[in-house]
Design an enzyme around this catalytic site. Structure first.
Site, mmCIF file in Angstrom:
data_model
loop_
_atom_site.group_PDB
_atom_site.id
_atom_site.type_symbol
_atom_site.label_atom_id
_atom_site.label_comp_id
_atom_site.label_asym_id
_atom_site.label_seq_id
_atom_site.Cartn_x
_atom_site.Cartn_y
_atom_site.Cartn_z
ATOM 1 N N PHE A 280 39.037 -62.386 -25.284
ATOM 2 C CA PHE A 280 38.596 -61.508 -26.373
ATOM 3 C C PHE A 280 39.061 -62.112 -27.689
ATOM 4 O O PHE A 280 40.248 -62.409 -27.871
ATOM 5 C CB PHE A 280 39.216 -60.116 -26.186
ATOM 6 N N ASP A 366 15.263 -47.429 -2.759
ATOM 7 C CA ASP A 366 16.325 -48.351 -3.194
ATOM 8 C C ASP A 366 15.746 -49.750 -3.420
ATOM 9 O O ASP A 366 14.523 -49.938 -3.572
ATOM 10 C CB ASP A 366 17.461 -48.325 -2.160
ATOM 11 N N LYS A 476 18.627 -44.933 -9.963
ATOM 12 C CA LYS A 476 19.928 -45.475 -9.540
ATOM 13 C C LYS A 476 20.115 -46.784 -10.310
ATOM 14 O O LYS A 476 19.333 -47.717 -10.142
ATOM 15 C CB LYS A 476 19.927 -45.719 -8.035
ATOM 16 N N ASP A 478 22.056 -49.916 -10.823
ATOM 17 C CA ASP A 478 23.012 -50.718 -10.067
ATOM 18 C C ASP A 478 23.470 -51.939 -10.874
ATOM 19 O O ASP A 478 22.849 -52.319 -11.875
ATOM 20 C CB ASP A 478 22.341 -51.160 -8.757
ATOM 21 N N ASN A 480 25.397 -55.552 -9.485
ATOM 22 C CA ASN A 480 25.997 -56.042 -8.255
ATOM 23 C C ASN A 480 26.725 -57.375 -8.327
ATOM 24 O O ASN A 480 26.647 -58.171 -7.384
ATOM 25 C CB ASN A 480 24.924 -56.121 -7.170
ATOM 26 N N SER A 527 27.740 -49.800 -8.963
ATOM 27 C CA SER A 527 27.999 -51.223 -9.124
ATOM 28 C C SER A 527 28.572 -51.680 -7.803
ATOM 29 O O SER A 527 29.780 -51.594 -7.585
ATOM 30 C CB SER A 527 28.982 -51.451 -10.272
ATOM 31 N N GLY A 529 28.435 -49.977 -5.227
ATOM 32 C CA GLY A 529 29.225 -48.771 -4.991
ATOM 33 C C GLY A 529 30.008 -48.446 -6.248
ATOM 34 O O GLY A 529 29.445 -48.301 -7.330
ATOM 35 N N ASP A 534 33.858 -45.325 -14.069
ATOM 36 C CA ASP A 534 34.750 -45.044 -15.190
ATOM 37 C C ASP A 534 34.155 -43.931 -16.036
ATOM 38 O O ASP A 534 32.974 -43.604 -15.926
ATOM 39 C CB ASP A 534 35.003 -46.315 -16.017
ATOM 40 N N ASP A 548 30.151 -48.495 -1.553
ATOM 41 C CA ASP A 548 29.209 -48.972 -0.539
ATOM 42 C C ASP A 548 29.735 -48.687 0.856
ATOM 43 O O ASP A 548 29.032 -48.902 1.845
ATOM 44 C CB ASP A 548 28.967 -50.480 -0.695
ATOM 45 N N GLU A 614 20.794 -32.890 16.397
ATOM 46 C CA GLU A 614 21.347 -33.350 15.115
ATOM 47 C C GLU A 614 20.437 -32.960 13.950
ATOM 48 O O GLU A 614 20.903 -32.632 12.859
ATOM 49 C CB GLU A 614 21.562 -34.866 15.147
#
Ligand code: GLA
Length: 728
Positions: A280, A366, A476, A478, A480, A527, A529, A534, A548, A614
């Site tokens: 930085f 997805d 969604k 993402d 990754n 990201s 999962g 944050d 994930d 089920e």
């Protein structure tokens, strides 16, 4: 008034409902920290300031005696280069090569409302409850200025801090470090809790004594990361869930961060929170301003439960935004673990149809619907529908799904570019890479240069094109991989050190444009999962795919760690197939649902492949979740055990009026010949009576004598007790 300034004593006191924060302008105009802790109605804590003639701790020039030293006095924003040898709040280089900064108080103001931070998420206030104290500190030699901002939410016990740096000098300065907040504590001993992890195993709870020297957690991955969450808790040695002093500190930022804690020579503890100074370097021209991200502080003298509840309340009500901030989110089915890249519209419709028959409310398509994307080697960046897979086209597919009574959601990974993509072939300089070096590939992909406006414009146009083409109600979002090879083809060479922060600002800019255009769109962050789990991301996406790792038993630890800071509504959690794809473990559909219900609930499997029995259970689970969602998302959250320590994990939600509670238990280690497990509930009204399985118990009985679960047996049995007040 939650903020007051005593002119005679030059003392600032910030009051919240249960805490007091105090600081003082001293005789040389340094801003010293006096106290942060349990509420003190009236008190001047300046007697706590250390005074001693200490070897190798120098004194400012004008001090008359040798007992005053910036090297041990607790400060609100520490100097650099002028005799405080501990971790500094700032580090800069002036035009002449010097790196001194001596912050002296020059004034302050107290305002109604919050501190707004342009281009970055911040805690907002819709009810006119907040007040903000700005304290102006100046280096008299250079004229450089910092403003310390304290936004106070009295009822929520939250103080949000940030720093504004202003270059009032005649030259450009280079900022190498600027912390959002420094907190010096010298009135008690502390331990530190933090949340570490890795991909598919995020936010593991760890509690340590603070050793002498510097302890830090950080990220230099470009995201807040799976590896360290940008949050810590400082607590006294005997603090537990119900008792004791603790400080929660969580940074509202999604990029490289540093939280450093120093136990110095006199056992005092300094904590710095902010952007990671590594990689930085910001050039601030004459007249320019640099705003740090915000950091939220909360203090509890009633242990961790209260601390977490304070964060949950603030994040849910004053950080999350949009239509779904407080609304129940649609129960969704996601096709990722059902199909991975291997699907076409027929397969999707079949999965969706079964899901809708069982009562699921939204289908999420997805990865793999766009470009050339049959595996993770190609296609990212080409946000055009792949009509080999979606043969009927996206609008028609969405229509079909809507006809089944379900909403439709779509996966994007906007910040990425595949080497094998039309976008890369056309714009190779849009990828983050260093000239004359081969970039690091991760999941076979490169990162788009989000510092560039043209890149953001392309993404905005592609995304809005798709979103406007059909009735898409969820995205969604993402991300990754971790970032490296930091370099932007558009930044001048002396500005490359600004890349990482500018990347985050670029990301926020694009997200802001999208949420403004689609205020009703539900964005779920992701990201790999929970790699960008944050507070700042929650400003745009009120839920984030928590991990994930969908294994119910491992999720107990992940969700436990997440719950210290983040509200349950932000936790995206799904029931997935067995044997679990990450661990190979088999758990019952009941246990998988009990765990996944403590979040924003969904399924991630092909429900055509489960038994009729089920399927019936799934129907019931959906009904149960709809009934329980208000208490799960709006109730007060209590942890009743520690997943890595106890043979069972138990947690509880209590309605604010204490008329209702939901107790969840998963036995993670069943033992032979054990008669029962005793669980002591929390947060009930001891004078109220409650009904549990048709029996009546007083609140005081449930909290002190406890509830028993007899003879748990089998693999990972689970229990859910929805307990209500008994009224005769
Ligand atoms: C990440 C996400 C998964 C899934 C895949 C698709 O790993 O966390 O849920 O969306 O990407 O590639």
């Amino acid at each position: 008034m939650s903020i007051c300034f005593n002119e005679n004593e030059k003392i600032f006191t910030i009051q919240t409902k249960n805490s007091t924060y105090q600081m003082k302008v001293d005789m040389f105009d340094f801003l010293l920290h006096l106290y942060y802790g349990t509420k003190i109605e009236n008190g001047n804590m300046d007697y706590l300031l250390p005074k001693a003639d200490v070897g190798f701790s120098g004194t400012p020039w004008e001090a008359q005696d040798r007992t005053f030293s910036l090297d041990f006095l607790p400060q609100e924003f520490s100097s650099c280069g002028i005799g405080d040898y501990r971790i500094n709040s700032i580090n800069l280089i002036e035009e002449n090569g010097c790196n001194a900064f001596e912050p002296r108080y020059v004034g302050h103001s107290i305002k109604k409302g919050v501190k707004e931070i342009k281009g970055m998420p911040y805690i907002y206030d819709e009810n006119d409850n907040a007040e903000t104290l700005e304290i102006y500190l100046k280096d008299n030699v250079t004229n450089l200025e910092v403003t310390l901002n304290y936004t106070v939410f009295y009822d929520m016990d939250i103080i949000a801090r940030s720093t504004t740096f202003k270059n009032n000098s005649n030259n450009t300065v280079k900022l190498n470090k600027i912390m959002s907040a420094t907190l010096d504590i010298n009135h008690c001993d502390l331990q530190m809790i933090h949340f570490h992890g890795r991909h598919a195993m995020e936010r593991n709870f760890e509690r340590n004594n603070i050793p002498h020297g510097i302890t830090s957690i950080s990220s230099k991955r470009g995201t807040s990361s799976h590896h360290h969450n940008p949050s810590i808790i400082l607590c006294e040695n005997d603090t537990n869930e119900n008792h004791g002093n603790c400080y929660g500190i969580s940074l509202v930022y999604s990029g490289n961060f540093l939280i450093e804690v120093e136990r110095e020579q006199f056992e005092q503890i300094r904590t710095n929170v902010g952007i990671n100074p590594e990689n930085f370097e910001y050039h601030i021209n004459k007249g320019d301003v640099f705003e740090t991200p915000q950091v939220l502080f909360t203090f509890s003298n009633n242990g961790f439960s209260k601390l977490s509840q304070n964060f949950h309340n603030a994040i849910r009500n004053n950080i999350c935004r949009g239509k779904y901030k407080l609304e129940r989110r649609p129960i969704l089915i996601n096709n990722w673990e059902a199909t991975y890249f291997n699907f076409d519209d027929d397969k999707i419709i079949k999965i969706a149809k079964q899901a809708s028959d069982l009562g699921i409310e939204m289908f999420v398509l997805d990865d793999g619907w766009f470009g050339k994307r049959d595996d993770d080697n190609s296609g990212l960046g080409d946000w055009f529908v792949n009509t080999n897979k979606i043969k009927i086209g996206l609008p028609k597919l969405v229509e079909e799904i809507n006809k089944m009574g379900m909403k439709f959601g779509l996966w994007f990974e906007p910040e990425m570019i595949s080497y094998d993509s039309d976008l890369y072939r056309k714009n190779p300089d849009w990828a983050v890479k260093i000239p004359n070096r081969n970039p690091n590939k991760s999941r076979n992909q490169l990162v788009l240069d989000m510092t560039r406006e043209d890149v953001r414009e392309y993404l905005f146009n592609r995304m809005t094109d798709i979103l406007d083409s059909a009735n898409i109600e969820y995205v969604k979002w993402d991300m990754n991989r971790s970032i490296c090879d930091a370099f932007s083809a558009l930044l001048p060479k002396d500005r490359q050190g600004e890349f990482y922060h500018r990347y985050v600002l670029g990301l926020y800019d694009l997200l802001e444009k999208l949420v403004s255009r689609y205020p009703d769109l539900l964005i779920e962050g992701c990201s790999g999962g929970g790699g960008r789990f944050d507070i700042a991301m929650m400003y745009y996406s009120p839920q984030i795919w928590c991990s994930d790792n969908t294994d119910a038993i491992e999720r107990l630890s992940i969700q436990y760690g997440s719950s210290f800071i983040y509200p349950i509504s932000t936790v995206g959690s799904h029931v997935s197939a067995i044997p679990n794809h990450q661990t190979g473990r088999t758990t019952s559909i009941d246990t998988r649902a009990v765990v996944a219900m403590s979040g924003s609930f969904g399924y991630e499997m092909d429900l055509n492949l489960i038994s009729d029995e089920e399927k019936q259970k799934v129907k019931e689970q959906i009904k149960t979740y709809k009934e329980l969602q208000p208490i799960i998302h709006n109730g007060l959250y209590y942890r009743l055990s520690q997943p890595e320590v106890d043979n069972y994990t138990a947690w509880q939600f209590v309605s604010k009026d204490k008329t209702e509670t939901l107790l969840n238990v998963v036995v993670t280690k069943v033992c032979a010949n054990k008669m029962y497990i005793n669980i002591k509930l929390k947060g009930l009204d001891e004078n109220k009576n409650y009904v549990v399985n048709d029996k009546i118990y007083a609140g005081s009985v449930l909290m002190n004598a406890g509830l028993i679960i007899k003879n748990p047996i089998g693999d990972y049995p689970s229990y859910q007790f929805h307990i209500k007040e008994y009224k005769n």
